[in-house]
Each structure stands twice: as structure tokens, then as C-alpha cells.
Design a protein around this motif. Sequence first.
Motif, PDB file in Angstrom:
ATOM      1  N   GLN A 133       0.893  -1.079   0.022  1.00 35.26           N
ATOM      2  CA  GLN A 133       0.101   0.026  -0.100  1.00 35.26           C
ATOM      3  C   GLN A 133       1.410   1.123   0.248  1.00 35.26           C
ATOM      4  N   PRO A 134       1.649   1.142   0.636  1.00 35.72           N
ATOM      5  CA  PRO A 134       3.035   3.048   0.965  1.00 35.72           C
ATOM      6  C   PRO A 134       3.344   3.248  -0.115  1.00 35.72           C
ATOM      7  N   THR A 155       1.273   3.096  -3.305  1.00 38.20           N
ATOM      8  CA  THR A 155       0.394   4.965  -3.206  1.00 38.20           C
ATOM      9  C   THR A 155       1.200   6.266  -3.584  1.00 38.20           C
ATOM     10  N   TYR A 156       2.959   5.883  -3.179  1.00 38.34           N
ATOM     11  CA  TYR A 156       3.939   6.950  -3.291  1.00 38.34           C
ATOM     12  C   TYR A 156       4.562   6.512  -4.570  1.00 38.34           C
ATOM     13  N   ILE A 209      -0.454  13.207  -1.994  1.00 42.73           N
ATOM     14  CA  ILE A 209      -0.498  11.704  -1.932  1.00 42.73           C
ATOM     15  C   ILE A 209      -1.194  11.796  -0.384  1.00 42.73           C
ATOM     16  N   VAL A 228      -2.131   5.932   4.818  1.00 38.24           N
ATOM     17  CA  VAL A 228      -1.795   4.678   4.399  1.00 38.24           C
ATOM     18  C   VAL A 228      -1.663   4.073   4.876  1.00 38.24           C
ATOM     19  N   GLN A 251      -5.315   2.071   5.441  1.00 41.17           N
ATOM     20  CA  GLN A 251      -5.608   1.717   4.065  1.00 41.17           C
ATOM     21  C   GLN A 251      -4.679   0.053   4.014  1.00 41.17           C
ATOM     22  N   SER A 252      -3.296   0.671   4.632  1.00 45.15           N
ATOM     23  CA  SER A 252      -2.118  -0.759   4.362  1.00 45.15           C
ATOM     24  C   SER A 252      -3.231  -1.860   5.662  1.00 45.15           C
ATOM     25  N   THR A 284       5.831   3.486   5.096  1.00 39.41           N
ATOM     26  CA  THR A 284       5.246   4.558   5.114  1.00 39.41           C
ATOM     27  C   THR A 284       6.183   5.863   5.379  1.00 39.41           C
ATOM     28  N   ILE A 290       6.104   8.943   3.073  1.00 42.02           N
ATOM     29  CA  ILE A 290       5.575   9.511   3.025  1.00 42.02           C
ATOM     30  C   ILE A 290       5.234   9.756   4.240  1.00 42.02           C
TER      31      ILE A 290
END
Length: 256
Positions: free
Chosen positions: A35-36, A39-40, A62, A68, A71-72, A141, A145
Motif C-alpha cells: 500500500q505505501p 501510493t507513493y 499523496i 496510508v 489502508q495497509s 510509510t 510519506i
Amino acid sequence: MRSAWVLYRKEMLEMARSYKLIWIPVVFILLGIMQPLTTYYLPEILKASGDVPPGLLEGYEIPSAAAVMAQSLGQYGTIGMLVLALGAMNVLAGERYSGTMELILVRPVSPAAILFAKWAAQLTLLIVALGLGAAGAAYYTEQLIGSLSWGDVIAASGVYGLWLLCAVSATLLFSGFLKSPVAAFLALALMAGLSLGQSLLPSWFEWAPAGLSGLSAGILMAGEGFRVGPYLSAAILILICLVGAALLTRKNNLPA
């Protein structure tokens, strides 16, 4: 208590020999870090596809690190739960059909001790897999992020782990009297039904264990994640599954 400890060690040894202690945590780690990373690097991924209209990615932002991470953890509600159910579906059903359960029950061992040892082994596997997966997700993450509160990450992971434990306990219950694939399917169907009810009728199902996933996200996003209903109903569901599985183990396997 000694017999339960011996049976617990037996279950852990069997999981090590079947590589469940390796491949299930690896799946959770991959799900967590996906997920991270996705996303990134999403803008680069879309650009590489070559089908992105001009200007589409200019407004892309982002999400926050907490979002994030939430979501993970949410990734474990689908594939992660499926993996756990597949790993637990043969715990009772396999021994029933192979005759191993009858050999164990002729000894001075209670069905409750057998069931508790198997459940404790599955809980250990869940803690290891979810712990490593959440740690990997939090690490990436933070690196990509932004910073996270590790206290919130641990608390949110624990809450989500309780929801996953409901699925594992339901799988053990159904595997006490059904074949392995059917047991896993019914356990996942039960969890899906609770999640669907929570989504469609939140006011009616605010007490349901499915609310634990939202509470987990709330801990990360707002620092709040306590509502007594989901915690209490999850504990009751797990207890019902354990008692039912122990009774079914005695009824279906105790030699005449």
C-alpha cells in the motif's frame, strides 16, 4: 494445563514443518508494504502505462501517513483473512478425517485442551504475521510519506487483529463438523455478511465485530477507537466459536 502446553508445542511444530510460519507472515509483509509503495509511486506507475490523459496527475496528492497506514491494515480484511482461513481450515477437519483426533481423545486429554492448544497456535501465527506485516507497512510509510505514532500503529494493529481472530475462530468452529474447504468458505461468508451489514445498516450493526476495522482506522486517523459494542461482540463470538468447536470435537470424535 500441561497437556494443553504439549499440544500447543505440537501444533507449532506442525506449522513449522508445513512452512505456515514462513509463507503466511511473508504474505502479510507483502500486503503491508504494497500500500505505501503503490501510493507513493502511483504517478510513475500511471505514467509508465502510457494511457494517462494530460493533466490528470497534476492534482494528485499523496494521502497522509495515517491514512496510508489505515489502508495497509485494511488489506488484511480480504486477502489476509482468506490466507488465515485457509491456514486454519484443516486444523480440526484434517485430524477428524485422518483419525488422529480419535487417537488423541483416547488419552486423558479433554476436547477443551485440544481446542485451546490449536486456537492458541493460530493466535500465535496471527500475532507474528500481523505484527511483521504492520511493522513493514509502518516502516515504508514513514520512509516514503511521513511520520507515524508507533503507539497508534500498535493499538490499531491489535484492534484489527481482534477482527481477524474472529475469522480464525469461526473457521475452527466450522471445521469441527465440516470438510476443510466448506469450513473456510462459511467462515469467510460469515465475516463478509457482518461486514456487509455494517456497511449497509451501520446503525443496526454498530455493535457487530465488523466495526473493529473502522475503529482501527479511527485510532490512526483521529486517535480514537473505543466503542464497547464491537469489542464485546467480538469476544462473545470468539467464545461461542471455541465452546462450540470443543463440544463438536467431543461429539464427532470421541470413541464409543
